[in-house]
Scaffold this motif. Structure first.
Motif, PDB file in Angstrom:
ATOM      1  N   GLY A 180       0.822  -1.203   0.000  1.00 45.80           N
ATOM      2  CA  GLY A 180       0.000   0.000   0.000  1.00 45.80           C
ATOM      3  C   GLY A 180       0.857   1.255   0.000  1.00 45.80           C
ATOM      4  N   ASP A 181       0.254   2.381   0.390  1.00 42.58           N
ATOM      5  CA  ASP A 181       0.979   3.650   0.436  1.00 42.58           C
ATOM      6  C   ASP A 181       1.993   3.623   1.578  1.00 42.58           C
ATOM      7  OD1 ASP A 181       1.411   6.538  -0.147  1.00 42.58           O
ATOM      8  OD2 ASP A 181       0.587   6.749   1.874  1.00 42.58           O
ATOM      9  N   SER A 188       1.439   6.259   4.476  1.00 43.41           N
ATOM     10  CA  SER A 188       0.299   5.896   5.320  1.00 43.41           C
ATOM     11  C   SER A 188       0.649   4.722   6.224  1.00 43.41           C
ATOM     12  CB  SER A 188      -0.899   5.552   4.441  1.00 43.41           C
ATOM     13  OG  SER A 188      -1.982   5.086   5.221  1.00 43.41           O
ATOM     14  N   GLU A 219       8.044  -5.343   2.730  1.00 42.03           N
ATOM     15  CA  GLU A 219       8.010  -5.182   1.281  1.00 42.03           C
ATOM     16  C   GLU A 219       8.955  -6.170   0.602  1.00 42.03           C
ATOM     17  OE1 GLU A 219       7.176  -3.950  -2.528  1.00 42.03           O
ATOM     18  OE2 GLU A 219       6.065  -3.690  -0.655  1.00 42.03           O
TER      19      GLU A 219
END
Length: 396
Positions: free
Chosen positions: A27-28, A31, A54
């Motif tokens: 995701g972002d 955030s 990641e």
């Protein structure tokens, strides 16, 4: 990742941070970082956990389910052997009678893990302290007691007590690829001399390695996974079975062998064209492949094989040749317009043309799809308009 960051990730707080980061991976990133910090995770630990989550997500293609438990560095993941390749290599070493193995330049431990799982005791050595700590952590989290990881200089390793050596020299420095073998770590002069010290030696190298570096008497193997050439490996001493080998892994395992010196017959463009797998081309086994389909070349320097009839084969993709014409942008544009070709796959060997620029110049429009092969025939620039057999055209 330094050893302190790794140690922090393995604490209870680090394990919790990794679990949260795993849910946020993909995701972002801003955030995700804010979410971790709002839950009380210190900024440094949050950054390390998000980076690791990641890397684990990216590593799943190489390591499968193991990736969710393992630790990675960016460079280590890039150079790490895929588990399917490492497992096959370990099985071959085990079948050759290897029971103890020195892994010089073990990286994050991919090959050491596969060897230990095959029943081989592994003594792994890694020059970078952070990467060595990662390799040791991976052996521990996967429950592999037969791996001993040491931080040290491979050139000073004591090899007197092992059956075989595996060496994967680092080919990156400061995040960039190193192309000069003398700049590998350990350097090529040390790597090339390993078979003299331990005859059963395997050297892993980049697929583009110069054939001139193949040690005398060694078997040079190129391996592809689902069409992507991922590595070259030199099997030395008693481990060498043939001069050259191309191994294709994916929906099965296929092996083509030969001398790497044979020449394929040369003739006219045939109604069917075969585009050999990159491992076959890198291993210089195009002539051996051509013999399996009763094929020939249309140019002695270009690795496209032509036949009069299609033959199922795992070693190449087959296309039906619809049109053959000397390369001319004007003529080619007119032909594609007449056929209503709006989706075009462009392949090339022996052509200096840049495919994406050519695609723009062709001004494609229409509902049909085709494959364009840019090549040479008897030394002349030639365009072949083709249709793939057994599948849709991939224009991505």
């Amino acid at each position: 990742m330094d050893p302190e960051q790794l140690a922090a990730l393995r604490t209870p707080d680090g394990v919790n941070a990794l679990a949260t980061a795993a849910e946020l991976a993909g995701g972002d990133p801003l955030s995700a970082a804010a979410t971790l910090r709002s839950s009380g995770v210190p900024a440094d630990l949050a950054a390390a956990a998000l980076t690791q989550a990641e890397l684990r997500r990216r590593a799943a293609g190489k390591f499968g389910a193991d990736a969710a438990r393992m630790f990675f560095t960016r460079a280590g993941l890039e150079q790490a052997t895929r588990s399917v390749v490492a497992g096959r290599r370990a099985a071959r070493l085990r079948a050759a009678g290897v029971r103890t193995l020195a892994d010089l330049g073990c990286g994050i431990g991919a090959d050491a893990i596969a060897a230990a799982r095959s029943g081989i005791k592994v003594y792994a050595l890694e020059a970078d302290p952070g990467t060595a700590a990662v390799a040791a952590a991976n052996a521990q989290v996967l429950g592999l007691d037969d791996i001993t990881v040491t931080h040290g200089d491979a050139t000073a390793a004591d090899l007197s007590g092992v059956d075989a050596v595996f060496c994967d020299p680092a080919r990156r420095r400061a995040g960039r690829r190193v192309f000069d073998p003398a700049a590998y770590s350990p350097p090529w002069d040390f790597v090339a001399a390993l078979p003299e010290r331990v005859p059963r030696t395997v050297l892993k190298l980049a697929p583009g390695v110069d054939h001139g570096l193949i040690p005398p008497g060694a078997e040079a193997e190129w391996v592809s996974v689902r069409g992507e050439v991922v590595e070259a490996a030199f099997w030395c001493g008693p481990l060498a079975d043939v001069p050259r080998r191309a191994t294709l892994l994916g929906a099965g395992e296929y092996t083509l062998t030969g001398t790497g010196q044979a020449k394929a017959p040369v003739g006219e463009v045939g109604p069917y064209l075969y585009d050999p797998d990159g491992a076959v081309v890198r291993a210089h086994l195009v002539a051996e492949f051509a013999a399996t389909v009763a094929g020939h070349l249309a140019d002695p320097e270009i690795a496209y094989v032509y036949t009069d009839a299609p033959t199922p084969t795992p070693y190449a993709r087959c296309l039906k040749v619809d049109e053959v014409l000397p390369f001319s942008l004007k003529r080619l544009r007119a032909l594609l317009r007449d056929r209503g070709v709006g989706r075009l796959e462009i392949l090339k060997r022996g052509s200096a043309l840049e495919p994406e620029r050519l695609r723009r110049d062709l001004r494609l429009a229409g509902p049909s799809a085709a494959t364009l092969v840019l090549t040479r025939v008897a030394g002349a620039p030639t365009a072949l308009l083709c249709q793939p057999l057994g599948g849709d055209v991939d224009t991505s």
